[in-house]
Enzyme design. Structure first.
Site: not given
Ligand code: NJP
Length: 240
Positions: A143, A156
């Site tokens: 991030s 975070y």
């Molecule tokens: O988030 P979201 P993003 N084990 O919530 C999965 C970074 N980032 O795409 O497990 C395995 O739409 C969850 O699936 P599920 C952020 O920190 C974002 O925005 O079924 N998987 C889903 O596929 C992150 O590292 C922004 O719930 C797990 C996915 O993760 C990355 O971008 C800004 C899990 C999350 O999808 C992707 O985030 C920034 C687990 N324990 C950095 N927990 C931003 N969006 O603004 C969750 O600077 N998942």
């Protein structure tokens, strides 16, 4: 274009958001994909889209990246199916954005479990096979707040600073083994995740998941011997 033809790519958090867009863009480039998240139905949906987009083969693995047993099984089944893992995209992440006084220990731990321990476990699980092959690429979606801080994001930010430190040290550790380590540092991106943030500008200025995915592809498609360390990508107007 087939920039990733014959490349086996593991993507965590591939069931929606940025991970989904990385999966679909990599599919168009002919990669063999291993899609990881906790919800199997969401993963199946993305698998169908990835195959339609041109992925050579797609395996889905339901796993919690913060659980060592599940991550180890994920790496085992991926290796059993494809024989190698060329690229790991550590993308799964969670965020709770609120003042420190309102942040619960459970939320604090959840962020460290997924954002830090998850990156450690997935990286550790794929490294032996990469080392044996003498090549590989670990790409982590960190991030822009892995290098700067924001109000109401103390926990975070701490996880993303930790991930930056982990991957930068790892880069030095495994460079000699032929393994590349890169990070993408996105700003505000319009996903489900970002819906949990408060006190930020209007959504119209945010990145789309596909913007971040293109940065990941840029990193992943460099010629052998070329390493892109970090790519920071953010909206033109970012006043938070
Ligand atoms: O988030 P979201 P993003 N084990 O919530 C999965 C970074 N980032 O795409 O497990 C395995 O739409 C969850 O699936 P599920 C952020 O920190 C974002 O925005 O079924 N998987 C889903 O596929 C992150 O590292 C922004 O719930 C797990 C996915 O993760 C990355 O971008 C800004 C899990 C999350 O999808 C992707 O985030 C920034 C687990 N324990 C950095 N927990 C931003 N969006 O603004 C969750 O600077 N998942």
């Amino acid at each position: 274009m087939n920039l990733l033809k014959n490349q086996v790519v593991v993507i965590t958090g591939a069931s929606r958001g940025i991970g989904e867009d990385i999966a679909l863009l990599f599919a168009k480039e002919g990669a063999k994909l291993v899609l990881v998240a906790r919800n199997p139905e969401d993963l199946e949906r993305i698998r169908g889209k990835a195959l339609q987009s041109g992925a050579e083969d797609v395996l889905t693995v339901t796993a919690d990246v913060s659980r060592e047993d599940e991550v180890d099984v994920m790496a085992e089944v991926a290796l059993a199916r494809f024989g190698s893992i060329d690229i790991l995209v550590n993308n799964a992440g969670v965020g709770f954005f609120k003042p420190v006084t309102e942040t619960t220990l459970e939320e604090w731990k959840a962020m460290f479990d997924v954002n830090v321990t998850g990156v450690f476990l997935c990286t550790k699980a794929v490294l032996p096979a990469m080392m044996e092959k003498g090549s590989g690429h670990i790409i982590t979606v960190s991030s822009d707040v892995g290098r700067r801080t924001i109000a109401n994001g103390a926990g975070y930010c701490a996880t993303k600073f930790a991930v930056q430190a982990f991957t930068e040290a790892l880069r030095k550790e495994i460079r000699e083994k032929g393994i590349r380590v890169s990070n993408v540092l996105p700003g505000m991106t319009d996903t489900y995740f970002a819906g949990s943030m408060r006190g930020i500008p209007e959504k119209k200025d945010w990145l789309k998941g596909e913007d971040v995915a293109r940065a990941v592809l840029y990193i992943a498609s460099q010629p052998a011997g070329v390493v892109v360390d970090d790519v920071t990508i953010h909206p033109m107007i970012q006043d938070y």
